[in-house]
Design an enzyme around this catalytic site. Structure first.
Site, PDB file in Angstrom:
ATOM      1  N   SER A 112     -47.121 -10.379  40.312  1.00 31.20           N
ATOM      2  CA  SER A 112     -47.838 -11.391  41.090  1.00 31.20           C
ATOM      3  C   SER A 112     -47.261 -11.580  42.481  1.00 31.20           C
ATOM      4  O   SER A 112     -47.944 -12.094  43.378  1.00 31.20           O
ATOM      5  CB  SER A 112     -47.851 -12.722  40.340  1.00 31.20           C
ATOM      6  OG  SER A 112     -46.555 -13.086  39.927  1.00 31.20           O
ATOM      7  N   ASP A 356     -42.531 -23.855  40.356  1.00 33.27           N
ATOM      8  CA  ASP A 356     -42.553 -22.435  40.692  1.00 33.27           C
ATOM      9  C   ASP A 356     -41.586 -22.187  41.847  1.00 33.27           C
ATOM     10  O   ASP A 356     -41.864 -22.556  42.991  1.00 33.27           O
ATOM     11  CB  ASP A 356     -43.969 -22.020  41.070  1.00 33.27           C
ATOM     12  CG  ASP A 356     -44.093 -20.528  41.355  1.00 33.27           C
ATOM     13  OD1 ASP A 356     -43.059 -19.830  41.386  1.00 33.27           O
ATOM     14  OD2 ASP A 356     -45.231 -20.054  41.563  1.00 33.27           O
ATOM     15  N   HIS A 359     -42.706 -17.567  43.346  1.00 34.42           N
ATOM     16  CA  HIS A 359     -43.721 -17.180  44.328  1.00 34.42           C
ATOM     17  C   HIS A 359     -43.496 -17.932  45.639  1.00 34.42           C
ATOM     18  O   HIS A 359     -42.604 -18.779  45.739  1.00 34.42           O
ATOM     19  CB  HIS A 359     -45.115 -17.472  43.766  1.00 34.42           C
ATOM     20  CG  HIS A 359     -45.392 -16.727  42.501  1.00 34.42           C
ATOM     21  ND1 HIS A 359     -45.135 -17.265  41.253  1.00 34.42           N
ATOM     22  CD2 HIS A 359     -45.870 -15.473  42.283  1.00 34.42           C
ATOM     23  CE1 HIS A 359     -45.449 -16.386  40.314  1.00 34.42           C
ATOM     24  NE2 HIS A 359     -45.892 -15.281  40.914  1.00 34.42           N
TER      25      HIS A 359
END
Length: 387
Positions: A112, A356, A359
């Site tokens: 990702s 998170d 990312h």
């Protein structure tokens, strides 16, 4: 005395070879006549003008990285630029980028974070127009789109291990479940289509921290955190190195592949006060210095592994006329613990906001990866003109 002279000459030969390779893969840019600048070594400096785009002007941002949409209260993290030690990093020029890639194609291979970089690129190019979606990729989480005015295709191929992987317990989910990883088999998602691409950006990282069973020639050779009897315990680096070896060997062996391969180096997470599943967070609001945070532990070993395997691939690639380049984003990103979504992103498959620290917010420091990429593409263009 003769023996000492031979030893010195061998040492100087090795040293020259190293620095020749270093500048080859790093694509240092010219600053002054006869002088080079390593764009990947530097520091973050304040830039009050802020980012190239916003979450309003770009509609390619996933909710997972759309920090401003989900209420991030600070904007200071958006007001910094990367400053190489010996030169200035040119601003991203969307028109120039699209001119360079006219009639070509670009693929992002990985997890990702590879998709995160592709979406950053789409946002940076939005000032020149949006691409149309192309539905020629059958694999989940992969996507392709076309800039019709430039006949430029950009795609991302979901392959978190780069090689074939199967969830050992499909019903258990993938957050921390056991994965079967076939380290000698390239992932079909990218291998089946990659020959037609002009540029390939390869990356991998965080998935190798998970429990894995490693297969070679269809047989189990060991595992990491699998807790299986009579199975050899191996480190994450075993699978990591094998995955890059298999990826580069596959690109070298594909008869019709003529593209330039860029290895995007490992992107560190910045969990503090715990891990992702034990209350860790990343709530800083500005960059740190290289003295405050350094690449350590497994991330450091992963980075070294990447560079070693790229060096080996570049050596073999020269025999086939293939180029392998190092897109060295790691040093810059170690200093950006403020650039992650933290609590301000939402996954489409979850009903709650998650923490998170892996990312990167869009817009955010990840846009620098594509500033680097543009400079490297310019260098590739210059070198082809000189041939």
């Amino acid at each position: 005395m003769l023996i000492n002279l031979i030893i010195i000459l061998n040492y100087l030969t090795h040293l020259f070879s190293y620095f020749k390779f270093y500048f080859l893969i790093n694509r240092s840019i010219d600053t002054k006549p006869g002088k080079k600048c390593d764009i990947f070594r530097g520091r973050w400096v304040q830039f009050p003008k802020g980012p190239y785009y916003t979450n309003v002007t770009c509609h390619h941002i996933l909710d997972q990285q759309n920090c401003m949409k989900f209420g991030r209260p600070d904007t200071e993290f958006l007001k910094w630029r990367w400053k190489p030690d010996e030169c200035e990093l040119p601003f991203f020029d969307a028109a120039q980028f699209l001119k360079l890639v006219r009639g070509k194609s670009m693929a992002f291979i990985g997890d990702s974070l590879a998709r995160n970089q592709m979406e950053s690129l789409l946002c940076l190019l939005a000032s020149e127009g949006d691409p149309i979606a192309v539905s020629n990729i059958k694999y989940p989480l992969s996507k392709s789109c076309l800039y019709t005015d430039y006949n430029f295709t950009v795609a991302s191929f979901w392959s978190p291990y780069l090689v074939k992987d199967i969830d050992a317990k499909p019903t258990a989910g993938t957050a921390n479940s056991l994965m079967n990883v076939f380290v000698d088999e390239a992932h079909e998602a990218w291998m089946s289509q990659i020959e037609k691409f002009s540029y390939v950006i390869v990356s991998a990282g965080i998935w190798f921290f998970r429990p894995q069973v490693y297969y070679e020639n269809g047989n189990i050779v060991g595992c990491r955190l699998c807790h299986k009897k009579n199975v050899t315990n191996l480190t994450a680096l075993y699978g990591y190195r094998k995955a890059f070896q298999t990826t580069f060997r596959t690109l070298l062996r594909l008869k019709n592949f003529k593209g330039v391969t860029f290895l995007r180096t490992v992107s560190p997470s910045h969990f503090e006060n715990g891990e992702w599943n034990t209350g860790g967070n990343c709530v800083r609001t500005k960059p740190v210095s290289s003295k405050e945070m350094k690449l350590e532990g497994l991330y450091r070993e992963m980075y070294s592994t990447q560079v070693e395997e790229l060096k080996a691939a570049a050596r073999l690639g020269r025999k086939r006329g293939l180029k392998f380049r190092l897109l060295d984003t790691t040093e810059a990103m170690v200093m950006r613990p403020d650039g992650h979504p933290s609590y301000y992103g939402k996954r489409v498959d979850e009903n709650v906001t998650i923490t998170d620290c892996v990312h990167w917010c869009l817009p955010g420091p990840i846009d620098t990866w594509n500033e680097f990429l543009l400079q490297m593409l310019k260098m590739e263009g210059d070198s082809s003109l000189g041939q």
